[in-house]
Design a protein around this motif. Structure first.
Motif, PDB file in Angstrom:
ATOM      1  N   PRO A   1       0.819  -1.224   0.000  1.00 28.87           N
ATOM      2  CA  PRO A   1       0.000   0.000   0.000  1.00 28.87           C
ATOM      3  C   PRO A   1       0.848   1.267   0.000  1.00 28.87           C
ATOM      4  CG  PRO A   1      -0.187  -1.164   2.108  1.00 28.87           C
ATOM      5  CD  PRO A   1       0.518  -2.074   1.160  1.00 28.87           C
ATOM      6  N   CYS A   2       2.004   1.218   0.637  1.00 30.93           N
ATOM      7  CA  CYS A   2       2.836   2.423   0.705  1.00 30.93           C
ATOM      8  C   CYS A   2       3.358   2.821  -0.684  1.00 30.93           C
ATOM      9  CB  CYS A   2       3.982   2.173   1.688  1.00 30.93           C
ATOM     10  SG  CYS A   2       4.657   3.692   2.276  1.00 30.93           S
ATOM     11  N   LYS A   3       3.650   1.809  -1.525  1.00 27.32           N
ATOM     12  CA  LYS A   3       4.088   2.112  -2.904  1.00 27.32           C
ATOM     13  C   LYS A   3       2.951   2.812  -3.655  1.00 27.32           C
ATOM     14  CE  LYS A   3       5.843  -2.092  -3.709  1.00 27.32           C
ATOM     15  NZ  LYS A   3       6.252  -3.268  -4.473  1.00 27.32           N
ATOM     16  N   LYS A   4       1.743   2.302  -3.458  1.00 22.82           N
ATOM     17  CA  LYS A   4       0.578   2.901  -4.140  1.00 22.82           C
ATOM     18  C   LYS A   4       0.405   4.356  -3.677  1.00 22.82           C
ATOM     19  CE  LYS A   4      -4.433   2.154  -4.184  1.00 22.82           C
ATOM     20  NZ  LYS A   4      -4.948   2.864  -3.026  1.00 22.82           N
ATOM     21  N   TRP A   5       0.488   4.596  -2.377  1.00 21.54           N
ATOM     22  CA  TRP A   5       0.281   5.962  -1.867  1.00 21.54           C
ATOM     23  C   TRP A   5       1.406   6.897  -2.347  1.00 21.54           C
ATOM     24  CZ3 TRP A   5      -0.454   3.205   3.433  1.00 21.54           C
ATOM     25  CH2 TRP A   5      -1.744   2.674   3.493  1.00 21.54           C
ATOM     26  N   THR A   6       2.624   6.375  -2.414  1.00 22.63           N
ATOM     27  CA  THR A   6       3.751   7.230  -2.853  1.00 22.63           C
ATOM     28  C   THR A   6       3.604   7.575  -4.331  1.00 22.63           C
ATOM     29  OG1 THR A   6       5.114   6.165  -1.179  1.00 22.63           O
ATOM     30  CG2 THR A   6       6.290   7.415  -2.851  1.00 22.63           C
ATOM     31  N   LEU A   7       3.145   6.608  -5.111  1.00 23.51           N
ATOM     32  CA  LEU A   7       2.911   6.869  -6.539  1.00 23.51           C
ATOM     33  C   LEU A   7       1.807   7.918  -6.720  1.00 23.51           C
ATOM     34  CD1 LEU A   7       3.808   6.054  -9.359  1.00 23.51           C
ATOM     35  CD2 LEU A   7       2.102   4.226  -9.322  1.00 23.51           C
ATOM     36  N   GLU A   8       0.788   7.825  -5.891  1.00 21.45           N
ATOM     37  CA  GLU A   8      -0.300   8.828  -5.962  1.00 21.45           C
ATOM     38  C   GLU A   8       0.253  10.233  -5.687  1.00 21.45           C
ATOM     39  OE1 GLU A   8      -3.872   5.816  -4.483  1.00 21.45           O
ATOM     40  OE2 GLU A   8      -3.208   7.402  -3.124  1.00 21.45           O
ATOM     41  N   ILE A   9       1.180  10.328  -4.724  1.00 20.03           N
ATOM     42  CA  ILE A   9       1.778  11.641  -4.391  1.00 20.03           C
ATOM     43  C   ILE A   9       2.558  12.167  -5.597  1.00 20.03           C
ATOM     44  CG2 ILE A   9       3.527  12.802  -2.964  1.00 20.03           C
ATOM     45  CD1 ILE A   9       2.723  10.791  -0.713  1.00 20.03           C
ATOM     46  N   ILE A  10       3.365  11.290  -6.198  1.00 20.28           N
ATOM     47  CA  ILE A  10       4.170  11.709  -7.356  1.00 20.28           C
ATOM     48  C   ILE A  10       3.242  12.215  -8.461  1.00 20.28           C
ATOM     49  CG2 ILE A  10       5.729  10.872  -9.181  1.00 20.28           C
ATOM     50  CD1 ILE A  10       6.824   8.879  -7.008  1.00 20.28           C
ATOM     51  N   ASN A  11       2.161  11.460  -8.712  1.00 22.94           N
ATOM     52  CA  ASN A  11       1.228  11.859  -9.774  1.00 22.94           C
ATOM     53  C   ASN A  11       0.549  13.184  -9.450  1.00 22.94           C
ATOM     54  OD1 ASN A  11       1.892   9.650 -11.263  1.00 22.94           O
ATOM     55  ND2 ASN A  11       0.214   8.373 -10.490  1.00 22.94           N
TER      56      ASN A  11
ATOM     57  N   PRO B   1       0.002  18.511 -14.390  1.00 22.38           N
ATOM     58  CA  PRO B   1       0.038  19.912 -14.833  1.00 22.38           C
ATOM     59  C   PRO B   1      -1.188  20.700 -14.351  1.00 22.38           C
ATOM     60  CG  PRO B   1       0.391  18.404 -16.676  1.00 22.38           C
ATOM     61  CD  PRO B   1       0.038  17.553 -15.500  1.00 22.38           C
ATOM     62  N   ALA B   2      -2.309  20.004 -14.174  1.00 19.73           N
ATOM     63  CA  ALA B   2      -3.523  20.709 -13.728  1.00 19.73           C
ATOM     64  C   ALA B   2      -3.350  21.267 -12.310  1.00 19.73           C
ATOM     65  CB  ALA B   2      -4.721  19.761 -13.777  1.00 19.73           C
ATOM     66  N   ASN B   3      -2.435  20.670 -11.520  1.00 19.54           N
ATOM     67  CA  ASN B   3      -2.237  21.144 -10.137  1.00 19.54           C
ATOM     68  C   ASN B   3      -1.083  22.134 -10.023  1.00 19.54           C
ATOM     69  OD1 ASN B   3      -4.171  19.293  -9.377  1.00 19.54           O
ATOM     70  ND2 ASN B   3      -2.697  17.706  -8.823  1.00 19.54           N
ATOM     71  N   ARG B   4      -0.374  22.359 -11.147  1.00 22.65           N
ATOM     72  CA  ARG B   4       0.901  23.084 -11.053  1.00 22.65           C
ATOM     73  C   ARG B   4       0.737  24.515 -10.487  1.00 22.65           C
ATOM     74  NH1 ARG B   4       6.132  22.383 -12.369  1.00 22.65           N
ATOM     75  NH2 ARG B   4       7.275  24.287 -12.858  1.00 22.65           N
ATOM     76  N   ALA B   5      -0.267  25.235 -10.986  1.00 23.72           N
ATOM     77  CA  ALA B   5      -0.445  26.619 -10.523  1.00 23.72           C
ATOM     78  C   ALA B   5      -0.657  26.627  -9.010  1.00 23.72           C
ATOM     79  CB  ALA B   5      -1.624  27.251 -11.237  1.00 23.72           C
ATOM     80  N   GLN B   6      -1.462  25.681  -8.528  1.00 28.53           N
ATOM     81  CA  GLN B   6      -1.735  25.599  -7.084  1.00 28.53           C
ATOM     82  C   GLN B   6      -0.448  25.260  -6.308  1.00 28.53           C
ATOM     83  OE1 GLN B   6      -4.488  22.484  -6.148  1.00 28.53           O
ATOM     84  NE2 GLN B   6      -4.419  23.003  -3.964  1.00 28.53           N
ATOM     85  N   HIS B   7       0.330  24.286  -6.842  1.00 27.52           N
ATOM     86  CA  HIS B   7       1.567  23.901  -6.140  1.00 27.52           C
ATOM     87  C   HIS B   7       2.561  25.055  -6.067  1.00 27.52           C
ATOM     88  CE1 HIS B   7       0.179  19.963  -5.698  1.00 27.52           C
ATOM     89  NE2 HIS B   7       0.486  19.491  -6.872  1.00 27.52           N
TER      90      HIS B   7
END
Ligand SMILES: C[S@@+](CC[C@H](N)C(=O)[O-])C[C@H]1O[C@@H](n2cnc3c(N)ncnc32)[C@H](O)[C@@H]1O
Length: 258
Positions: free
Chosen positions: A198-208, A213-219
């Motif tokens: 599960p930790c691999k799945k959650w870490t991949l979700e964070i990377i994504n 690009p849709a989140n870039r302005a917010q980040h």
């Protein structure tokens, strides 16, 4: 840098961008439910070691109708978590500052003591283990989710790289080392669970999430572009380390005898 300096308000905003509101470790509420999936949490009095911005404590109090005290070494986070406490939880959730050596609690008052993503940052866990044992009720449970090394008790290329990039240190401890630590402090081991999948799945979700690009302005409210790249690189290193077994996410449940 000590932990108080590292966990600055700006750094915590960056962690929230990765982990979600109020959270400073992976998996959001799914990871919290996973942490407690075989633990009788309903109506308990619980202590959260390293409560950060309070998101875990709020969820636990709501989901399990628990009373939760969050313990933090970082004074500003205690104030911030208090400020963020929702009205309906004011009576059941509180945050307290303490150092490792002595906690401001009487003996034997907690049903459950838990910690999520914290103890890898504590090189010598002796004081914390002593305080956990002292403040748990007889029969109480200690539930720890932590980042471990392999049995070599050494990090490899990825986590060494991560430790160099961040001013934050993760100290390598193995599964067998952890079990010895718990037993040395008179805890009775109940279960050890490998959570790499599960930790691999959650870490991949964070990377994504960080790469989207849709989140870039917010980040870019929280990171300058180079910081955003560095954070992504850090999570990618973590993912590789989870894939090779250099890094292990493990949950321990141990009991204080009656
Ligand atoms: C990675 S964050 C995790 C926060 C929270 N558990 C979560 O999952 O959102 C680690 C937190 O542990 C705190 N911390 C580190 N060492 C601690 C200690 N010895 N006692 C209490 N808190 C500590 C840090 O200040 C930081 O807020």
């Amino acid at each position: 840098m000590d932990l108080e300096e590292v966990y600055s308000p700006k750094y915590c905003q960056q962690l929230e961008a990765a982990y979600g509101p109020g959270m400073m470790s992976e998996g959001g509420t799914a990871a919290i439910e996973h942490l407690f999936d075989s633990v009788p949490m309903q109506g308990t009095k619980a202590l959260d070691i390293g409560s950060g911005l309070g998101g875990v404590a709020f969820f636990v109090a709501d989901r399990y109708n628990a009373s939760v005290i969050g313990l933090e070494i970082n004074a500003w986070m205690v104030q911030e978590a208090k400020k963020r406490t929702p009205e309906h939880l004011q009576e059941r959730v509180d945050f307290v500052r303490a150092t490792d050596g002595s906690w401001p609690f009487a003996d034997g008052i907690f049903d459950v003591i838990f910690s999520k993503g914290v103890l890898t940052h504590v090189e010598d866990k002796t004081d914390i283990m002593n305080e956990c044992y002292r403040t748990l009720k007889p029969g109480g449970l200690l539930v720890i989710s932590d980042a471990l090394s392999s049995e070599s008790r050494k990090w490899g290329e990825q986590i060494n790289h991560l430790n160099e990039m961040e001013s934050l240190n993760m100290y390598p401890e193995s599964e067998s080392g952890y079990i010895k630590l718990l037993e040395k402090h008179n805890f009775i081991l109940q279960s050890v669970r490998d959570d790499n999948k599960p930790c691999k799945k959650w870490t991949l979700e964070i990377i994504n999430r960080l790469k989207n690009p849709a989140n870039r302005a917010q980040h870019l409210h929280y990171f300058d572009p180079a910081e955003l790249e560095a954070h992504i690189e850090g999570y990618e290193a973590m993912l590789k380390a989870l894939e090779t077994g250099e890094l292990r996410s493990v949950r321990f449940i141990a009991k204080k005898g009656l």
